[in-house]
Design a protein around this motif. Structure first.
Motif, PDB file in Angstrom:
ATOM      1  N   GLN A  95       0.812  -1.220   0.000  1.00 22.39           N
ATOM      2  CA  GLN A  95       0.000   0.000   0.000  1.00 22.39           C
ATOM      3  C   GLN A  95       0.843   1.266   0.000  1.00 22.39           C
ATOM      4  O   GLN A  95       0.358   2.331  -0.392  1.00 22.39           O
ATOM      5  CB  GLN A  95      -0.933   0.006   1.211  1.00 22.39           C
ATOM      6  CG  GLN A  95      -2.175  -0.849   1.044  1.00 22.39           C
ATOM      7  CD  GLN A  95      -3.096  -0.745   2.247  1.00 22.39           C
ATOM      8  OE1 GLN A  95      -2.641  -0.604   3.389  1.00 22.39           O
ATOM      9  NE2 GLN A  95      -4.394  -0.825   2.022  1.00 22.39           N
ATOM     10  N   THR A  96       2.086   1.144   0.421  1.00 20.63           N
ATOM     11  CA  THR A  96       2.991   2.291   0.397  1.00 20.63           C
ATOM     12  C   THR A  96       3.131   2.845  -1.020  1.00 20.63           C
ATOM     13  O   THR A  96       3.349   4.046  -1.212  1.00 20.63           O
ATOM     14  CB  THR A  96       4.381   1.872   0.929  1.00 20.63           C
ATOM     15  OG1 THR A  96       4.231   1.289   2.226  1.00 20.63           O
ATOM     16  CG2 THR A  96       5.319   3.059   1.019  1.00 20.63           C
ATOM     17  N   LEU A  97       2.981   1.955  -2.018  1.00 24.24           N
ATOM     18  CA  LEU A  97       3.148   2.360  -3.409  1.00 24.24           C
ATOM     19  C   LEU A  97       1.912   3.033  -3.994  1.00 24.24           C
ATOM     20  O   LEU A  97       2.001   3.713  -5.021  1.00 24.24           O
ATOM     21  CB  LEU A  97       3.494   1.137  -4.271  1.00 24.24           C
ATOM     22  CG  LEU A  97       4.712   0.306  -3.880  1.00 24.24           C
ATOM     23  CD1 LEU A  97       4.863  -0.872  -4.825  1.00 24.24           C
ATOM     24  CD2 LEU A  97       5.976   1.152  -3.867  1.00 24.24           C
ATOM     25  N   ASP A  98       0.756   2.842  -3.360  1.00 25.27           N
ATOM     26  CA  ASP A  98      -0.503   3.318  -3.931  1.00 25.27           C
ATOM     27  C   ASP A  98      -0.471   4.817  -4.207  1.00 25.27           C
ATOM     28  O   ASP A  98      -0.174   5.628  -3.323  1.00 25.27           O
ATOM     29  CB  ASP A  98      -1.671   2.988  -2.997  1.00 25.27           C
ATOM     30  CG  ASP A  98      -1.970   1.500  -2.939  1.00 25.27           C
ATOM     31  OD1 ASP A  98      -1.547   0.786  -3.856  1.00 25.27           O
ATOM     32  OD2 ASP A  98      -2.634   1.070  -1.978  1.00 25.27           O
ATOM     33  N   GLY A  99      -0.792   5.160  -5.430  1.00 26.68           N
ATOM     34  CA  GLY A  99      -0.815   6.564  -5.817  1.00 26.68           C
ATOM     35  C   GLY A  99       0.553   7.163  -6.064  1.00 26.68           C
ATOM     36  O   GLY A  99       0.664   8.327  -6.460  1.00 26.68           O
ATOM     37  N   LYS A 100       1.609   6.387  -5.834  1.00 27.22           N
ATOM     38  CA  LYS A 100       2.977   6.879  -6.006  1.00 27.22           C
ATOM     39  C   LYS A 100       3.641   6.296  -7.250  1.00 27.22           C
ATOM     40  O   LYS A 100       4.299   6.997  -7.997  1.00 27.22           O
ATOM     41  CB  LYS A 100       3.831   6.535  -4.775  1.00 27.22           C
ATOM     42  CG  LYS A 100       3.254   7.023  -3.453  1.00 27.22           C
ATOM     43  CD  LYS A 100       3.196   8.517  -3.359  1.00 27.22           C
ATOM     44  CE  LYS A 100       2.936   8.993  -1.924  1.00 27.22           C
ATOM     45  NZ  LYS A 100       1.709   8.406  -1.338  1.00 27.22           N
ATOM     46  N   VAL A 101       3.481   4.982  -7.441  1.00 28.11           N
ATOM     47  CA  VAL A 101       4.060   4.299  -8.595  1.00 28.11           C
ATOM     48  C   VAL A 101       3.211   3.062  -8.882  1.00 28.11           C
ATOM     49  O   VAL A 101       2.804   2.357  -7.954  1.00 28.11           O
ATOM     50  CB  VAL A 101       5.541   3.913  -8.332  1.00 28.11           C
ATOM     51  CG1 VAL A 101       5.673   3.010  -7.131  1.00 28.11           C
ATOM     52  CG2 VAL A 101       6.170   3.267  -9.562  1.00 28.11           C
ATOM     53  N   PRO A 102       2.881   2.784 -10.130  1.00 28.67           N
ATOM     54  CA  PRO A 102       2.053   1.612 -10.450  1.00 28.67           C
ATOM     55  C   PRO A 102       2.834   0.313 -10.283  1.00 28.67           C
ATOM     56  O   PRO A 102       4.058   0.290 -10.411  1.00 28.67           O
ATOM     57  CB  PRO A 102       1.658   1.844 -11.905  1.00 28.67           C
ATOM     58  CG  PRO A 102       2.725   2.724 -12.454  1.00 28.67           C
ATOM     59  CD  PRO A 102       3.185   3.598 -11.328  1.00 28.67           C
ATOM     60  N   TYR A 103       2.109  -0.759 -10.015  1.00 30.12           N
ATOM     61  CA  TYR A 103       2.770  -2.039  -9.775  1.00 30.12           C
ATOM     62  C   TYR A 103       1.916  -3.212 -10.223  1.00 30.12           C
ATOM     63  O   TYR A 103       0.684  -3.138 -10.270  1.00 30.12           O
ATOM     64  CB  TYR A 103       3.163  -2.194  -8.307  1.00 30.12           C
ATOM     65  CG  TYR A 103       2.041  -2.081  -7.292  1.00 30.12           C
ATOM     66  CD1 TYR A 103       1.497  -3.209  -6.683  1.00 30.12           C
ATOM     67  CD2 TYR A 103       1.541  -0.829  -6.906  1.00 30.12           C
ATOM     68  CE1 TYR A 103       0.489  -3.109  -5.727  1.00 30.12           C
ATOM     69  CE2 TYR A 103       0.540  -0.711  -5.955  1.00 30.12           C
ATOM     70  CZ  TYR A 103       0.013  -1.857  -5.370  1.00 30.12           C
ATOM     71  OH  TYR A 103      -0.982  -1.752  -4.425  1.00 30.12           O
ATOM     72  N   ALA A 104       2.593  -4.303 -10.577  1.00 29.54           N
ATOM     73  CA  ALA A 104       1.948  -5.546 -10.988  1.00 29.54           C
ATOM     74  C   ALA A 104       2.382  -6.647 -10.037  1.00 29.54           C
ATOM     75  O   ALA A 104       3.558  -6.735  -9.666  1.00 29.54           O
ATOM     76  CB  ALA A 104       2.331  -5.910 -12.422  1.00 29.54           C
TER      77      ALA A 104
END
Length: 337
Positions: A95-104
């Motif tokens: 969740q740290t990545l949410d809205g910051k960088v997309p991930y798969a």
């Protein structure tokens, strides 16, 4: 009198410290480059060292701008036992990545079945509470579609970086025939995108693809050797099958990424597809190392020349690069013709 042995000892200590400091400093990327981050198996972190997992994703967020990070890929075995406590830890980190960088993300064998035994295709990954339909992960605008509208463990993603369109095919552990057929249709519909595949089991540590038909039990941990394969009418595809049915057939394939494999946890193979294109197939897994890998992850820097890719292995936990020849190397990625 000054002891010459003491001088020698102090000199060695100073050199060692200087070397460590040089390695510890985060290496900048070249102007115009962009970065993709690969997260290998996090199963031990989710079970016992969640702080390492959070350290990885926080480092990514902290360096989105400085390293021009465009996408993050998780290679599977997100958890060790497919239980709520471990999925909670994984969610907290991702969740740290949410809205910051997309991930798969794709589940691995430990993410399926009771206690992660891969006896069936039931995974908590597909729950809305974690990464299923309705989750923040599933609602990322970079996700094009899922194989199953009610499950998220097979997906495709698109993004642009370095004046190039990219397509990410993210497939379940031991992909079924119908999933591979779906992925093929997705690739056909994106002829102007360079393609990369991420799935949990593909390359083996001896720098060859998994090949059950030819090598059987001579390659350990092949998907065909797991309880899942005993389910009636269950189809399974390993690395060689994915190569023949999907990866080798299309001129815009450039990469495959996987984890899963132990021993030294690395493998690398560059193969020519049926259209003359080079596909780099990379294995990275660190789960068997101290505390599940001490945060090691792969950083791929795509240089502004449009073809050179610098692969590095970095640990934000130890703040150091692993410069061994199987952990740091250079590849050439052919641009779209």
């Amino acid at each position: 009198m000054i002891n010459p042995l003491r001088i020698c000892f102090l000199t060695l200590c100073f050199c060692a410290l200087a070397t460590y400091s040089a390695l510890a400093e985060v290496q900048p990327i070249q102007p115009g480059s962009w970065t993709m981050v690969i997260l290998p198996d996090t199963q031990i972190y989710s079970r016992a060292y969640p702080e390492h997992y959070k350290k990885q994703t926080q480092w990514i967020v902290d360096h989105v701008k400085s390293h021009n990070i465009k996408y993050v890929l998780h290679e599977g075995d997100i958890t060790d036992n497919n239980v709520p406590e471990q999925w909670d830890n994984a969610l907290a980190a991702m969740q740290t990545l949410d809205g910051k960088v997309p991930y798969a993300m794709i589940p691995g064998n430990h993410d399926y079945g009771p206690n992660g035994n891969s006896a069936d295709r039931d995974t908590m990954f597909n729950k809305e509470k974690y990464f299923g339909v309705g989750s923040t992960y599933a609602q990322q605008p970079s996700i094009g579609a899922f194989f199953d509208d009610e499950q998220t463990d097979n997906s495709f993603h698109t993004f642009e970086a370095g004046d190039q369109k990219w397509l990410v095919i993210a497939l379940e552990w031991a992909p079924r025939d119908e999933v591979v057929a779906w992925a093929e249709e997705v690739v056909k519909k994106h002829p102007d995108h360079l393609v990369m595949l991420v799935t949990h089991a593909y390359m083996y540590y001896d720098d060859t693809r998994y090949n059950w038909a030819k090598k059987s039990h001579n390659q350990t941990w092949n998907p065909h050797s797991y309880p899942l394969a005993k389910i009636p009418n269950q189809t399974i595809n390993d690395g060689e099958q994915l190569w023949q049915k999907l990866v080798s057939k299309y001129p815009n394939f450039r990469f495959t990424f996987n984890g899963h494999v132990l021993e030294d946890g690395t493998g690398r193979l560059s193969s020519e597809g049926k259209n003359g294109n080079t596909v780099h197939q990379l294995l990275a897994n660190y789960q068997f190392k101290q505390e599940g890998g001490m945060g090691d992850m792969r950083l791929l820097e795509f240089l502004p020349d449009g073809k050179t890719v610098e692969v590095r292995t970095y640990s934000p936990v130890l703040d150091r690069y692993d410069t061994a020849e199987d952990q740091q190397f250079t590849l050439e990625c052919e641009p779209m013709k």
